[in-house]
Design a protein around this motif. Structure first.
Motif, PDB file in Angstrom:
ATOM      1  N   PHE A  36      -7.484   2.478  -8.201  1.00  0.00           N
ATOM      2  CA  PHE A  36      -8.081   2.246  -7.405  1.00  0.00           C
ATOM      3  C   PHE A  36      -9.408   2.825  -7.754  1.00  0.00           C
ATOM      4  O   PHE A  36      -9.774   3.836  -7.691  1.00  0.00           O
ATOM      5  N   ASN A  82       0.513  -1.329  -0.198  1.00  0.00           N
ATOM      6  CA  ASN A  82       0.223   0.079  -0.124  1.00  0.00           C
ATOM      7  C   ASN A  82       0.909   0.950   0.406  1.00  0.00           C
ATOM      8  O   ASN A  82       0.433   2.437   0.247  1.00  0.00           O
ATOM      9  N   ILE A 112      -7.205   7.153  -7.706  1.00  0.00           N
ATOM     10  CA  ILE A 112      -7.636   6.788  -6.872  1.00  0.00           C
ATOM     11  C   ILE A 112      -9.051   7.105  -7.379  1.00  0.00           C
ATOM     12  O   ILE A 112      -8.666   8.949  -8.132  1.00  0.00           O
ATOM     13  N   GLN A 158      -1.389   1.830 -10.619  1.00  0.00           N
ATOM     14  CA  GLN A 158      -1.892   0.697  -9.627  1.00  0.00           C
ATOM     15  C   GLN A 158      -3.100   2.028  -9.859  1.00  0.00           C
ATOM     16  O   GLN A 158      -3.746   2.805  -8.899  1.00  0.00           O
ATOM     17  N   LEU A 198      -3.175   3.470   1.816  1.00  0.00           N
ATOM     18  CA  LEU A 198      -2.580   4.077   0.949  1.00  0.00           C
ATOM     19  C   LEU A 198      -1.425   5.174   1.540  1.00  0.00           C
ATOM     20  O   LEU A 198      -1.788   6.083   1.668  1.00  0.00           O
ATOM     21  N   PHE A 210       3.611   3.804  -2.123  1.00  0.00           N
ATOM     22  CA  PHE A 210       3.710   4.342  -3.397  1.00  0.00           C
ATOM     23  C   PHE A 210       4.630   5.121  -3.333  1.00  0.00           C
ATOM     24  O   PHE A 210       4.841   6.057  -2.574  1.00  0.00           O
ATOM     25  N   SER A 240       6.245   5.091  -8.411  1.00  0.00           N
ATOM     26  CA  SER A 240       5.339   4.215  -8.382  1.00  0.00           C
ATOM     27  C   SER A 240       3.719   5.197  -7.720  1.00  0.00           C
ATOM     28  O   SER A 240       4.067   6.078  -7.067  1.00  0.00           O
ATOM     29  N   LEU A 261       0.465   9.570  -4.764  1.00  0.00           N
ATOM     30  CA  LEU A 261      -1.076   9.223  -4.773  1.00  0.00           C
ATOM     31  C   LEU A 261      -1.656  10.663  -5.593  1.00  0.00           C
ATOM     32  O   LEU A 261      -1.855  11.064  -5.364  1.00  0.00           O
ATOM     33  N   ALA A 312      -0.783   5.624  -7.067  1.00  0.00           N
ATOM     34  CA  ALA A 312      -1.526   5.256  -7.330  1.00  0.00           C
ATOM     35  C   ALA A 312      -2.330   6.279  -7.480  1.00  0.00           C
ATOM     36  O   ALA A 312      -3.003   7.516  -7.070  1.00  0.00           O
TER      37      ALA A 312
END
Ligand SMILES: Cc1cc2nc3c(=O)[nH]c(=O)nc-3n(C[C@H](O)[C@H](O)[C@H](O)COP(=O)(O)OP(=O)(O)OC[C@H]3O[C@@H](n4cnc5c(N)ncnc54)[C@H](O)[C@@H]3O)c2cc1C
Length: 439
Positions: A144, A23, A53, A142, A174, A25, A49, A28, A51
């Motif tokens: 979500f 979780n 959302i 990634q 996260l 990164f 990396s 975000l 994420a």
């Protein structure tokens, strides 16, 4: 220098997040509109990396006029969705009109200055936003979705965000040193800071959109609609579907609904437009509307790029221009590029691995906000002037007379509004594209 996956996160996160590495990164990003997905593609392409959302499932319809100015086409191309955009988007937009009451002022649009992409085009948001999020997924972001940001703790260097799925009870935490707010502007972000409940005002602008098939709008024509208490636009987009989008003041909308009880707000707006604007009446005379009107708002035009809460902001979250100039997606895409250039150090000596540091982030936010004001401030002011003038009878009638007497004013407005020049320079596009190429 590219960073390796997760290296920012490992250096800067608090210990409780280090124990659940899946979780954790580098960054975000909240919201997968054009701003969030573009930033995700660029940062993931440079090895971060990421994420992303997004609370809604795609494809989804969105209130928007769906015109993409030509200045954005080099960016879409560099993001890897240019070919699909070319294949799907509606006809090249070469003419602009100002329609008010029985009158229309019509003129040519100026071509964009950057090579290869002279004319803007329109593409439905269900398609554009899906193209971008699919590209983000393909480059390793990634995603979500449908997950919603529920609460935020921490700050620059050590963010901790709680998510929940939309439609079930699942939740996740996260962590990342950097957080980018790309959630738009039409809802509050649950940051834990009290943004206060907004009181309804007569001047609030509510936004509407509907699609029509069989409309008799000339290909490549972009009419701006002016009416008392609002403004709007029409365009032929992908699949020859016509988009009609507009903004209406709350007091005007309430009056319309009062005189047309039992119909939806969108239908009351459509009836008013057919009644009051000859251009709309003629365009819709052959058309059918296969779906319902959708609505959003109230809108919050204004600048909020520099906030003290530690988020980097892009797109509408950073600032929203009155949509009468149709530049919101330009500002979304271009602000994502400007921020990513800052974060990736593409134009500076500093090394990328400093980006997790809170003090560095503060300086980067200031530098980015300064650029944002320089590049987008003038078009925000122009949009506000044009919008307020178009919504009031005396100034709107004066505008119509001016546009009829000097048709060159409309293309000049398009140039001042940013339609022909990208806020991201060619060197920045090339350097961020090269970073993507090295992964
Ligand atoms: C009537 C109208 C006409 C317009 N016409 C045009 C036009 O012709 N051309 C143009 O360029 N612009 C136009 N715009 C402006 C344009 O629609 C916006 O500027 C653009 O959508 C902003 O993009 P964004 O990525 O910043 O935000 P958005 O596109 O709003 O995307 C934000 C995303 O964040 C998600 N989100 C929100 N909250 C959360 C949360 N808590 N957790 C997770 N996800 C969340 C949302 O679901 C959404 O998908 C128009 C706007 C209006 C109202």
């Amino acid at each position: 220098m590219n960073i390796r996956q997760g290296s920012l996160a490992i250096a800067f996160l608090p210990t409780d997040c280090k124990s659940t590495m899946e979780n954790t990164f580098d960054v975000l990003i909240i919201g997968a509109g054009p701003a969030g997905s573009s930033a995700a593609i660029l940062l993931a392409g440079a090895g971060w990396s990421v994420a992303l959302i997004e609370k809604q499932l795609f494809p989804r319809r969105k209130v928007c006029g769906e015109c993409i100015a030509a200045s954005n086409l080099p960016l879409l191309s560099a993001l890897g969705v240019g070919t699909e955009f070319e294949r799907r988007a509606g006809p090249a937009l070469r003419k602009v009109a100002f329609m008010r009451g029985a009158h229309t002022a019509l003129t040519e649009l100026p071509p964009a200055t950057r090579s290869g992409f002279a004319w803007g085009r329109a593409l439905g948001r269900e398609t554009l936003d899906t193209l971008l999020i699919d590209k983000a997924r393909a480059v390793g972001v990634q995603i979500f979705q449908p997950w919603s940001l529920n609460s935020v703790r921490g700050g620059p260097g050590a963010w901790r965000c709680e998510l929940k799925t939309v439609g079930s009870k699942a939740s996740a935490t996260l962590c990342a040193p950097i957080a980018i707010d790309a959630h738009g502007s039409w809802e509050a972000l649950p940051t834990g800071r009290d943004e206060g409940r907004r009181v309804h005002r007569a001047t609030d602008l509510l936004a509407f959109k509907a699609n029509f098939v069989g409309a008799s709008l000339q290909d490549g024509l972009l009419p701006v609609l002016s009416f008392d208490g609002g403004y709007g636009g029409m365009v032929v987009a992908d699949g020859r579907v016509m988009t009609l989008a507009c903004c209406v003041r709350r007091d005007r909308l309430e009056a319309l609904r009062h005189t047309a009880p039992g119909v939806s707000a969108g239908e009351a707006v459509e009836a008013m437009l057919r009644r009051e604007c000859a251009g709309v009446r003629k365009t819709l005379s052959t058309a059918t509307r296969p779906g319902a009107w959708i609505a959003a708002g109230p809108l919050h035009p204004g600048i909020r790029v520099h906030n003290d809460d530690g988020f980097f902001r892009i797109g509408n979250a950073a600032g929203e221009a009155h949509p009468i100039i149709g530049e919101g997606m330009s500002m979304a895409l271009q602000s994502a590029w400007l921020l990513c250039a800052e974060l990736l150090g593409a134009q500076r000596e500093e090394r990328v691995h400093t980006a997790g540091d809170a003090a560095w982030q503060h300086l980067a936010r200031c530098r980015y906000a300064r650029q944002w004001h320089q590049r987008f401030g003038p078009r925000m002011r122009l949009a506000s002037l044009f919008a307020h003038a178009s919504m009031r009878a005396p100034t709107a009638d004066a505008l119509l007379m001016l546009f009829k007497a000097w048709p060159g004013l409309l293309p000049l407005g398009a140039i001042w509004g940013g339609k022909t020049r990208c806020a991201v320079d060619a060197a920045t596009i090339a350097s961020l594209t090269a970073l993507r190429g090295t992964i």
